[in-house]
Design a protein around this motif. Structure first.
Motif, PDB file in Angstrom:
ATOM      1  N   LYS A  86      46.884  42.065  47.561  1.00  0.00           N
ATOM      2  CA  LYS A  86      46.570  42.253  48.928  1.00  0.00           C
ATOM      3  C   LYS A  86      45.272  41.497  49.271  1.00  0.00           C
ATOM      4  CE  LYS A  86      45.426  45.902  52.087  1.00  0.00           C
ATOM      5  NZ  LYS A  86      45.129  47.369  52.271  1.00  0.00           N
ATOM      6  N   ASP A  87      44.360  41.691  48.359  1.00  0.00           N
ATOM      7  CA  ASP A  87      42.922  41.098  48.487  1.00  0.00           C
ATOM      8  C   ASP A  87      43.061  39.647  48.693  1.00  0.00           C
ATOM      9  OD1 ASP A  87      40.013  41.357  48.422  1.00  0.00           O
ATOM     10  OD2 ASP A  87      40.157  40.609  46.367  1.00  0.00           O
ATOM     11  N   ILE A  88      43.921  39.045  47.804  1.00  0.00           N
ATOM     12  CA  ILE A  88      44.103  37.653  47.755  1.00  0.00           C
ATOM     13  C   ILE A  88      44.625  36.939  48.894  1.00  0.00           C
ATOM     14  CG2 ILE A  88      45.662  35.732  46.837  1.00  0.00           C
ATOM     15  CD1 ILE A  88      45.269  37.149  43.988  1.00  0.00           C
ATOM     16  N   HIS A  89      45.404  37.855  49.771  1.00  0.00           N
ATOM     17  CA  HIS A  89      46.079  37.506  50.873  1.00  0.00           C
ATOM     18  C   HIS A  89      45.283  37.831  52.235  1.00  0.00           C
ATOM     19  CE1 HIS A  89      50.381  36.485  49.952  1.00  0.00           C
ATOM     20  NE2 HIS A  89      50.171  37.052  48.827  1.00  0.00           N
ATOM     21  N   GLU A  90      44.773  39.113  52.191  1.00  0.00           N
ATOM     22  CA  GLU A  90      43.784  39.125  53.456  1.00  0.00           C
ATOM     23  C   GLU A  90      42.347  39.078  53.353  1.00  0.00           C
ATOM     24  OE1 GLU A  90      44.872  43.578  53.954  1.00  0.00           O
ATOM     25  OE2 GLU A  90      47.227  43.224  54.215  1.00  0.00           O
ATOM     26  N   ASP A  91      41.825  38.954  52.175  1.00  0.00           N
ATOM     27  CA  ASP A  91      40.345  38.925  52.407  1.00  0.00           C
ATOM     28  C   ASP A  91      39.994  37.259  52.575  1.00  0.00           C
ATOM     29  OD1 ASP A  91      37.569  39.781  51.958  1.00  0.00           O
ATOM     30  OD2 ASP A  91      37.434  39.369  49.781  1.00  0.00           O
ATOM     31  N   ARG A  92      39.194  37.116  53.199  1.00  0.00           N
ATOM     32  CA  ARG A  92      38.568  35.924  53.468  1.00  0.00           C
ATOM     33  C   ARG A  92      36.986  35.582  53.261  1.00  0.00           C
ATOM     34  NH1 ARG A  92      43.003  34.679  52.804  1.00  0.00           N
ATOM     35  NH2 ARG A  92      44.507  34.607  54.357  1.00  0.00           N
ATOM     36  N   PRO A  93      36.726  35.598  52.120  1.00  0.00           N
ATOM     37  CA  PRO A  93      34.990  35.287  51.697  1.00  0.00           C
ATOM     38  C   PRO A  93      34.748  33.898  51.826  1.00  0.00           C
ATOM     39  CG  PRO A  93      36.446  35.407  49.581  1.00  0.00           C
ATOM     40  CD  PRO A  93      37.529  35.798  50.714  1.00  0.00           C
ATOM     41  N   SER A  94      33.657  33.584  51.854  1.00  0.00           N
ATOM     42  CA  SER A  94      33.184  32.426  52.261  1.00  0.00           C
ATOM     43  C   SER A  94      33.743  31.273  51.124  1.00  0.00           C
ATOM     44  CB  SER A  94      31.801  32.143  52.307  1.00  0.00           C
ATOM     45  OG  SER A  94      31.148  32.563  50.930  1.00  0.00           O
ATOM     46  N   ASP A  95      34.005  31.682  49.954  1.00  0.00           N
ATOM     47  CA  ASP A  95      34.519  30.905  48.932  1.00  0.00           C
ATOM     48  C   ASP A  95      36.060  31.651  48.705  1.00  0.00           C
ATOM     49  OD1 ASP A  95      35.395  29.460  46.815  1.00  0.00           O
ATOM     50  OD2 ASP A  95      33.513  29.473  45.710  1.00  0.00           O
ATOM     51  N   PRO A  96      37.121  30.886  49.020  1.00  0.00           N
ATOM     52  CA  PRO A  96      38.291  31.414  48.588  1.00  0.00           C
ATOM     53  C   PRO A  96      38.794  31.902  47.417  1.00  0.00           C
ATOM     54  CG  PRO A  96      38.569  29.560  49.836  1.00  0.00           C
ATOM     55  CD  PRO A  96      37.162  29.727  49.506  1.00  0.00           C
ATOM     56  N   LYS A  97      37.883  31.215  46.247  1.00  0.00           N
ATOM     57  CA  LYS A  97      38.102  31.485  44.776  1.00  0.00           C
ATOM     58  C   LYS A  97      37.493  32.844  44.480  1.00  0.00           C
ATOM     59  CE  LYS A  97      38.925  26.984  42.755  1.00  0.00           C
ATOM     60  NZ  LYS A  97      38.612  26.013  41.755  1.00  0.00           N
ATOM     61  N   GLU A  98      36.598  33.271  45.336  1.00  0.00           N
ATOM     62  CA  GLU A  98      36.153  34.683  45.100  1.00  0.00           C
ATOM     63  C   GLU A  98      37.397  35.861  44.627  1.00  0.00           C
ATOM     64  OE1 GLU A  98      33.891  38.079  47.330  1.00  0.00           O
ATOM     65  OE2 GLU A  98      32.947  36.078  47.833  1.00  0.00           O
ATOM     66  N   SER A  99      38.308  35.646  45.482  1.00  0.00           N
ATOM     67  CA  SER A  99      39.368  36.729  45.338  1.00  0.00           C
ATOM     68  C   SER A  99      40.192  36.472  43.983  1.00  0.00           C
ATOM     69  CB  SER A  99      40.442  36.668  46.638  1.00  0.00           C
ATOM     70  OG  SER A  99      40.853  35.422  46.476  1.00  0.00           O
ATOM     71  N   LEU A 100      40.290  35.240  43.799  1.00  0.00           N
ATOM     72  CA  LEU A 100      40.768  34.835  42.247  1.00  0.00           C
ATOM     73  C   LEU A 100      39.913  35.443  41.131  1.00  0.00           C
ATOM     74  CD1 LEU A 100      43.240  33.061  40.934  1.00  0.00           C
ATOM     75  CD2 LEU A 100      41.109  31.335  40.642  1.00  0.00           C
ATOM     76  N   LEU A 101      38.677  35.210  41.454  1.00  0.00           N
ATOM     77  CA  LEU A 101      37.651  35.707  40.377  1.00  0.00           C
ATOM     78  C   LEU A 101      37.725  37.191  40.041  1.00  0.00           C
ATOM     79  CD1 LEU A 101      35.052  32.708  40.624  1.00  0.00           C
ATOM     80  CD2 LEU A 101      36.985  33.049  38.891  1.00  0.00           C
ATOM     81  N   ARG A 102      37.771  37.780  41.275  1.00  0.00           N
ATOM     82  CA  ARG A 102      37.819  39.464  41.199  1.00  0.00           C
ATOM     83  C   ARG A 102      38.680  39.763  40.770  1.00  0.00           C
ATOM     84  NH1 ARG A 102      35.688  39.401  47.237  1.00  0.00           N
ATOM     85  NH2 ARG A 102      37.816  39.939  47.470  1.00  0.00           N
ATOM     86  N   ALA A 103      39.832  39.088  40.921  1.00  0.00           N
ATOM     87  CA  ALA A 103      41.169  39.826  40.387  1.00  0.00           C
ATOM     88  C   ALA A 103      41.341  39.467  38.868  1.00  0.00           C
ATOM     89  CB  ALA A 103      42.381  38.995  40.643  1.00  0.00           C
ATOM     90  N   GLY A 104      40.678  38.487  38.457  1.00  0.00           N
ATOM     91  CA  GLY A 104      40.543  38.250  36.937  1.00  0.00           C
ATOM     92  C   GLY A 104      39.746  38.962  36.304  1.00  0.00           C
ATOM     93  N   ALA A 105      38.534  39.413  37.078  1.00  0.00           N
ATOM     94  CA  ALA A 105      37.460  40.334  36.362  1.00  0.00           C
ATOM     95  C   ALA A 105      37.956  41.745  36.318  1.00  0.00           C
ATOM     96  CB  ALA A 105      36.201  40.162  37.026  1.00  0.00           C
ATOM     97  N   THR A 106      38.852  42.268  37.261  1.00  0.00           N
ATOM     98  CA  THR A 106      39.530  43.502  37.330  1.00  0.00           C
ATOM     99  C   THR A 106      40.325  43.523  36.209  1.00  0.00           C
ATOM    100  OG1 THR A 106      39.005  43.712  39.729  1.00  0.00           O
ATOM    101  CG2 THR A 106      40.771  45.081  38.777  1.00  0.00           C
ATOM    102  N   VAL A 107      41.190  42.588  35.973  1.00  0.00           N
ATOM    103  CA  VAL A 107      42.262  42.632  34.933  1.00  0.00           C
ATOM    104  C   VAL A 107      41.589  42.693  33.752  1.00  0.00           C
ATOM    105  CG1 VAL A 107      43.893  41.539  33.888  1.00  0.00           C
ATOM    106  CG2 VAL A 107      44.039  41.654  36.270  1.00  0.00           C
ATOM    107  N   GLY A 108      40.350  41.977  33.602  1.00  0.00           N
ATOM    108  CA  GLY A 108      39.731  41.894  32.268  1.00  0.00           C
ATOM    109  C   GLY A 108      39.041  43.177  31.723  1.00  0.00           C
ATOM    110  N   PHE A 109      38.530  44.058  33.016  1.00  0.00           N
ATOM    111  CA  PHE A 109      37.691  45.150  32.750  1.00  0.00           C
ATOM    112  C   PHE A 109      38.741  46.314  32.444  1.00  0.00           C
ATOM    113  CE2 PHE A 109      35.990  49.041  34.139  1.00  0.00           C
ATOM    114  CZ  PHE A 109      34.256  48.809  33.853  1.00  0.00           C
ATOM    115  N   LEU A 110      39.881  46.373  33.157  1.00  0.00           N
ATOM    116  CA  LEU A 110      40.745  47.485  32.854  1.00  0.00           C
ATOM    117  C   LEU A 110      41.606  47.158  31.262  1.00  0.00           C
ATOM    118  CD1 LEU A 110      42.635  47.676  36.262  1.00  0.00           C
ATOM    119  CD2 LEU A 110      40.883  49.371  35.216  1.00  0.00           C
ATOM    120  N   GLU A 111      41.561  45.781  31.052  1.00  0.00           N
ATOM    121  CA  GLU A 111      42.141  45.423  29.686  1.00  0.00           C
ATOM    122  C   GLU A 111      41.183  46.040  28.427  1.00  0.00           C
ATOM    123  OE1 GLU A 111      43.337  41.660  26.951  1.00  0.00           O
ATOM    124  OE2 GLU A 111      42.038  41.489  28.574  1.00  0.00           O
ATOM    125  N   GLU A 112      39.951  45.913  28.632  1.00  0.00           N
ATOM    126  CA  GLU A 112      38.886  46.195  27.693  1.00  0.00           C
ATOM    127  C   GLU A 112      38.936  47.753  27.692  1.00  0.00           C
ATOM    128  OE1 GLU A 112      36.265  46.407  24.755  1.00  0.00           O
ATOM    129  OE2 GLU A 112      37.174  44.679  25.533  1.00  0.00           O
TER     130      GLU A 112
END
Length: 152
Positions: A7-33
């Protein structure tokens, strides 16, 4: 969580679109740890059972006339070997579960990167680059969770 990241990837419109990609990755990594830390915390400790075996049977064996001391030492050796074998089994299971969690993470990150690419077709990034970037963000999420737990 996956639904919210997509949903964040589809709906959030940050100034840099890659922000939603990197946030998703960080979330997955945090939860994995967090999962890895839970696996470490939840591991069984066979030392108590070994101590009870040693003190229970070993104490009783000590009262056997003539061979009591030798019998107690035999029980001690058996209890210690059982503890080592059980700890090896527990550790092997934890390694298997950690490997399984890492495999799930790899597919999850690839799916998130693919979804991000669908939403941002003009980004000019190929699948390899996006996968590398989301994996880097996941490793950063791992490190953040380790730091919060005091492991760094």
């Amino acid at each position: 969580m996956n639904r919210e990241m997509v949903k964040d990837i589809h709906e959030d419109r940050p100034s840099d679109p890659k922000e939603s990609l990197l946030r998703a990755g960080a979330t997955v990594g945090f939860l994995e740890e967090a999962r890895y830390q839970a696996l470490k915390t939840d591991k069984d400790d066979p030392s108590w059972e070994a101590k009870w075996l040693y003190h229970g049977f070993g104490g009783a064996a000590n009262f056997i006339p003539v061979v009591g001391d030798a019998a107690q030492r035999g029980v001690d050796a058996l209890a210690y070997q059982w503890q080592l074998d059980e700890q090896a089994r527990i550790n092997a299971e934890a390694v298997r579960q950690s490997g399984e969690a890492f495999s799930v993470r790899r597919y999850q990150l690839q799916a998130l990167a693919d979804e991000w690419a669908k939403v941002n077709p003009a980004s000019g990034n190929n699948r390899y680059t996006l996968t590398s970037e989301i994996n880097g963000a996941a490793f950063h999420g791992n490190q953040t969770a380790q730091g919060l737990a005091g492991d760094q």
